[in-house]
Motif scaffolding. Sequence first.
Motif, PDB file in Angstrom:
ATOM      1  N   GLU A 141       0.818  -1.213   0.000  1.00  0.00           N
ATOM      2  CA  GLU A 141       0.000   0.000   0.000  1.00  0.00           C
ATOM      3  C   GLU A 141       0.852   1.264   0.000  1.00  0.00           C
ATOM      4  N   LEU A 142       1.933   1.273   0.779  1.00  0.00           N
ATOM      5  CA  LEU A 142       2.812   2.445   0.805  1.00  0.00           C
ATOM      6  C   LEU A 142       3.428   2.687  -0.569  1.00  0.00           C
ATOM      7  N   MET A 143       3.755   1.622  -1.279  1.00  0.00           N
ATOM      8  CA  MET A 143       4.319   1.769  -2.624  1.00  0.00           C
ATOM      9  C   MET A 143       3.281   2.377  -3.572  1.00  0.00           C
ATOM     10  N   LEU A 144       2.035   1.950  -3.457  1.00  0.00           N
ATOM     11  CA  LEU A 144       0.979   2.523  -4.301  1.00  0.00           C
ATOM     12  C   LEU A 144       0.818   4.017  -4.034  1.00  0.00           C
ATOM     13  N   VAL A 145       0.805   4.378  -2.752  1.00  0.00           N
ATOM     14  CA  VAL A 145       0.658   5.791  -2.389  1.00  0.00           C
ATOM     15  C   VAL A 145       1.859   6.593  -2.881  1.00  0.00           C
ATOM     16  N   ALA A 146       3.069   6.047  -2.707  1.00  0.00           N
ATOM     17  CA  ALA A 146       4.277   6.753  -3.140  1.00  0.00           C
ATOM     18  C   ALA A 146       4.321   6.922  -4.656  1.00  0.00           C
ATOM     19  N   ALA A 147       3.774   5.977  -5.395  1.00  0.00           N
ATOM     20  CA  ALA A 147       3.795   6.045  -6.857  1.00  0.00           C
ATOM     21  C   ALA A 147       2.765   7.023  -7.405  1.00  0.00           C
ATOM     22  N   THR A 148       1.675   7.222  -6.696  1.00  0.00           N
ATOM     23  CA  THR A 148       0.558   8.015  -7.209  1.00  0.00           C
ATOM     24  C   THR A 148       0.933   9.414  -7.664  1.00  0.00           C
ATOM     25  N   PRO A 149       1.659  10.216  -6.885  1.00  0.00           N
ATOM     26  CA  PRO A 149       1.971  11.571  -7.370  1.00  0.00           C
ATOM     27  C   PRO A 149       2.784  11.574  -8.666  1.00  0.00           C
ATOM     28  N   PHE A 150       3.688  10.615  -8.818  1.00  0.00           N
ATOM     29  CA  PHE A 150       4.501  10.548 -10.032  1.00  0.00           C
ATOM     30  C   PHE A 150       3.650  10.133 -11.229  1.00  0.00           C
ATOM     31  N   LYS A 151       2.793   9.152 -11.018  1.00  0.00           N
ATOM     32  CA  LYS A 151       1.932   8.679 -12.104  1.00  0.00           C
ATOM     33  C   LYS A 151       0.905   9.754 -12.481  1.00  0.00           C
ATOM     34  N   ARG A 152       0.362  10.413 -11.473  1.00  0.00           N
ATOM     35  CA  ARG A 152      -0.654  11.436 -11.725  1.00  0.00           C
ATOM     36  C   ARG A 152      -0.081  12.598 -12.532  1.00  0.00           C
ATOM     37  N   ASN A 153       1.171  12.955 -12.251  1.00  0.00           N
ATOM     38  CA  ASN A 153       1.816  14.068 -12.953  1.00  0.00           C
ATOM     39  C   ASN A 153       2.646  13.607 -14.145  1.00  0.00           C
ATOM     40  N   ASN A 154       2.719  12.279 -14.335  1.00  0.00           N
ATOM     41  CA  ASN A 154       3.512  11.712 -15.424  1.00  0.00           C
ATOM     42  C   ASN A 154       4.943  12.260 -15.420  1.00  0.00           C
ATOM     43  N   LYS A 155       5.554  12.220 -14.207  1.00  0.00           N
ATOM     44  CA  LYS A 155       6.917  12.729 -14.043  1.00  0.00           C
ATOM     45  C   LYS A 155       7.762  11.698 -13.315  1.00  0.00           C
ATOM     46  N   LYS A 156       9.066  11.764 -13.553  1.00  0.00           N
ATOM     47  CA  LYS A 156      10.008  10.854 -12.895  1.00  0.00           C
ATOM     48  C   LYS A 156      10.574  11.455 -11.627  1.00  0.00           C
ATOM     49  N   SER A 157      10.372  12.749 -11.413  1.00  0.00           N
ATOM     50  CA  SER A 157      10.815  13.404 -10.182  1.00  0.00           C
ATOM     51  C   SER A 157       9.830  14.511  -9.839  1.00  0.00           C
ATOM     52  N   LEU A 158       9.739  14.782  -8.546  1.00  0.00           N
ATOM     53  CA  LEU A 158       8.839  15.824  -8.048  1.00  0.00           C
ATOM     54  C   LEU A 158       9.495  16.539  -6.879  1.00  0.00           C
ATOM     55  N   SER A 159       9.150  17.789  -6.704  1.00  0.00           N
ATOM     56  CA  SER A 159       9.587  18.485  -5.495  1.00  0.00           C
ATOM     57  C   SER A 159       8.796  17.920  -4.318  1.00  0.00           C
ATOM     58  N   ILE A 160       9.301  18.120  -3.133  1.00  0.00           N
ATOM     59  CA  ILE A 160       8.588  17.667  -1.932  1.00  0.00           C
ATOM     60  C   ILE A 160       7.200  18.299  -1.902  1.00  0.00           C
ATOM     61  N   LYS A 161       7.143  19.586  -2.195  1.00  0.00           N
ATOM     62  CA  LYS A 161       5.869  20.315  -2.176  1.00  0.00           C
ATOM     63  C   LYS A 161       4.874  19.699  -3.152  1.00  0.00           C
TER      64      LYS A 161
END
Length: 158
Positions: free
Chosen positions: A3-23
């Motif tokens: 479940e933690l992996m799914l949650v951690a992946a969601t922001p990257f998948k939602r934004n279709n990005k390989k990196s994101l700022s903390i914010k």
Amino acid sequence: MDELMLVAATPFKRNNKKSLSIKDFEFVLSFDMKWMAPDAASKIRDKAIGAHLLKFEGAELIPAFDISKIEIPHGFKPSGSLFQERSIIEDIIAMIVASCGKNTKDTIVMINKKQEELGDLVDIEVAGLLVAREIGCNIDSIYDRVFDKVFRTGEKST
């Protein structure tokens, strides 16, 4: 799937990005998905970093696993148990899954088999470390927690 992996992946998948700022990472969990308050999103970020699901590359967060292999189920929402502390063995399993590409069920089977091979003479966490080492996973960051749990008497560690 963890479940933690799914949650951690969601922001990257939602934004279709390989990196994101903390914010940006926390914004997706809090405001886009409406899954949690911003302070809880920070705790989830820290938990995912601690489990080696996320890491820093400069000032950006990047997943330590292949997000292209992650499918977020339609209607997925994290359970309340995600906010509870995980046991050491749960962290070992999550680290093996994230860093070595094994699935959770197979990882648990391998750990249980290793413990049985050793005549149940070692704690499950030690069997988990042995399996991780045998399959080439780097989970060095958890050794101290296992040592404290197994060898320090009178102390409780989670």
